[in-house]
Design an enzyme around this catalytic site. Structure first.
Site, short mmCIF file in Angstrom:
data_model
loop_
_atom_site.label_atom_id
_atom_site.label_comp_id
_atom_site.label_asym_id
_atom_site.label_seq_id
_atom_site.Cartn_x
_atom_site.Cartn_y
_atom_site.Cartn_z
N ARG A 67 -8.69 4.85 -2.86
CA ARG A 67 -9.46 4.54 -3.74
C ARG A 67 -8.89 3.70 -4.88
O ARG A 67 -7.81 3.21 -4.80
CB ARG A 67 -10.82 5.50 -4.10
CG ARG A 67 -11.56 5.73 -2.99
CD ARG A 67 -12.91 6.59 -3.54
NE ARG A 67 -14.04 6.74 -2.38
CZ ARG A 67 -15.06 7.25 -2.51
NH1 ARG A 67 -15.24 7.96 -3.50
NH2 ARG A 67 -16.13 7.15 -1.54
N SER A 68 -9.38 4.28 -5.90
CA SER A 68 -8.64 3.56 -7.32
C SER A 68 -7.22 4.00 -7.66
O SER A 68 -6.75 3.28 -8.40
CB SER A 68 -9.61 3.83 -8.56
OG SER A 68 -10.79 2.99 -8.49
N ALA A 69 -6.86 4.99 -6.99
CA ALA A 69 -5.58 5.24 -7.06
C ALA A 69 -4.65 4.21 -6.67
O ALA A 69 -3.51 3.99 -7.07
CB ALA A 69 -5.09 6.54 -6.21
N THR A 70 -5.20 3.15 -5.91
CA THR A 70 -4.59 1.96 -5.59
C THR A 70 -4.15 0.84 -6.75
O THR A 70 -3.06 0.38 -6.43
CB THR A 70 -5.80 1.24 -4.64
OG1 THR A 70 -6.01 1.90 -3.54
CG2 THR A 70 -5.11 -0.29 -4.15
N LYS A 71 -4.93 1.04 -7.86
CA LYS A 71 -4.80 0.31 -9.04
C LYS A 71 -3.29 0.36 -9.60
O LYS A 71 -2.68 -0.37 -10.04
CB LYS A 71 -5.77 0.66 -10.09
CG LYS A 71 -7.20 -0.03 -9.68
CD LYS A 71 -8.20 0.41 -10.87
CE LYS A 71 -9.63 -0.35 -10.73
NZ LYS A 71 -10.39 0.49 -9.64
#
Length: 392
Positions: A67-71
């Site tokens: 999820r937003s750890a991708t950012k």
């Protein structure tokens, strides 16, 4: 709990916390890894690879959607382009992407885009999952979208729009997609099991994610309740909060092969915990003593931890802190220390580096619990890591 992996002497508190996450916090399957001074000191995994069924055990090679750890991973690409002199953070976004110069975004800088200050956290017409994946519709919609505030004057978490903003900027500067650039320049050279755009050859390694409940009572009970304003914002379909998280609507099936294969730099990354920790280790130093494995020059590491946005977040409705792309240590996202930079993923995953401590951390899970920035399982592991370092 049958925990697999290794822990270097002195880091046993991390293993103890990892076990308690299964016993008290409803963990189904997870892995955690820690590097110190460029060397792996923790790598643990346990549970089921699929959160919604007992199909196969988690292994050392199991990867998950983060999820937003991708950012945090995606942010490395523009920072490396800046490091190489190819991208000016103080230039208008329109310098590289002329169509973006519309709807009050004329003075939006690259720096604003990275720090969630560009003013476009929502789309008047949300993208469908197919449109979000095609790498054309998202940038086109954002170029036409009017800013909700004068870029640079305020900040609000660009939950989904951060992805096509970064993707188009990288495409315009390099001629390659962000996922392709990451694979060639970062993941490949470092040997990372980490992708933004999962190859079909690796699909068999990825477990299924599913919602799991956070215990409401007992030792694992969630101690922090959302503030009424936060609860109201998520409940109101017209709020900036709900609209930002609905910029892709309906929400994609994160277990679908098409979703994992799509290059979604805001939310669709896939990684192992070991790869996430190794990636962050490379942002602050050489990995395993190998020359040439440091990604960020010291000046770029310093840039990554430099505060660009702080205070009331117009989307998350709490006080947040951001550097250029990275979330920084604070009440909304407690990391190891004020020197830390990284990014959580809604529902669990977390990756970060702390240059002062010489430490990097990666945690991935398949059990998606409530919460956006401070998952109780990740926080328990961070507290245990802090305890281990204090005893070292």
């Amino acid at each position: 709990m049958d925990v697999q992996g290794t822990v270097t002497a002195g880091f046993e508190p991390v293993k103890d916390a990892f076990v308690r996450n299964f016993e008290q916090f409803g963990e189904r399957g997870a892995a955690v890894a820690v590097y110190r001074d460029g060397r792996q000191v923790v790598h643990l995994w346990a549970g089921e690879a699929d959160a919604d069924r007992d199909a196969s055990a988690w292994t050392a090679d199991t990867a998950q959607v983060i999820r937003s750890a991708t950012k945090g991973v995606a942010t490395a690409v523009p920072l490396l382009l800046h490091q190489r002199g190819l991208l000016d953070l103080d230039a208008p976004v329109a310098t590289y992407w002329p169509e973006f110069k519309a709807g009050g975004k004329e003075r939006a800088l690259v720096r604003h885009l990275l720090a969630h200050r560009a003013g476009v956290p929502v789309l008047d017409v949300p993208l469908t999952p197919a449109e979000a994946a095609d790498q054309i519709s998202g940038p086109r919609a954002l170029a036409a979208q009017s800013a909700l505030w004068e870029p640079g004057t305020s900040h609000g978490y660009h939950a989904h729009t951060f992805g096509p903003l970064l993707a188009e900027l990288v495409q315009r500067v390099t001629g390659r997609s962000l996922g392709q650039w990451l694979a060639a320049e970062v993941a490949g050279p470092l040997g990372l099991d980490l992708w933004i755009g999962l190859p079909a050859t690796e699909a068999h390694r990825v477990g299924r994610i599913a919602p799991v409940e956070t215990p409401e009572t007992g030792p694992g009970a969630l101690r922090l309740r959302p503030k009424p304003a936060v609860t109201a914002a998520y409940a109101d379909p017209d709020s900036l909060t709900r609209r930002a998280f609905a910029a892709i609507s309906p929400l994609p099936d994160e277990n679908a092969p098409a979703y994992r294969a799509a290059e979604l730099p805001a939310s669709g990354g896939v990684a192992t915990a070991a790869a996430l920790a190794r990636f962050y280790a490379a942002t602050i130093g050489e990995v395993e003593g190998r020359p040439g494995t440091r990604l960020f020059a010291p000046a770029t590491t310093a840039l990554a931890r430099t505060e660009e946005s702080a205070g009331p977040d117009r989307v998350l409705v709490v006080n947040t802190r951001f550097g250029p792309g990275y979330m920084l240590h604070g009440p909304a996202c407690p990391l190891l220390s004020p020197a830390s930079f990284g990014h959580p993923g809604r529902g669990g995953s977390l990756g970060f580096a702390d240059p002062d401590a010489g430490v990097s951390f990666g945690y991935v899970t398949n059990g998606m619990q409530r919460g956006v920035t401070a998952d109780p399982r990740a926080q328990a592991l961070v507290r245990a890591l802090k305890q281990a370092l204090q005893g070292a």
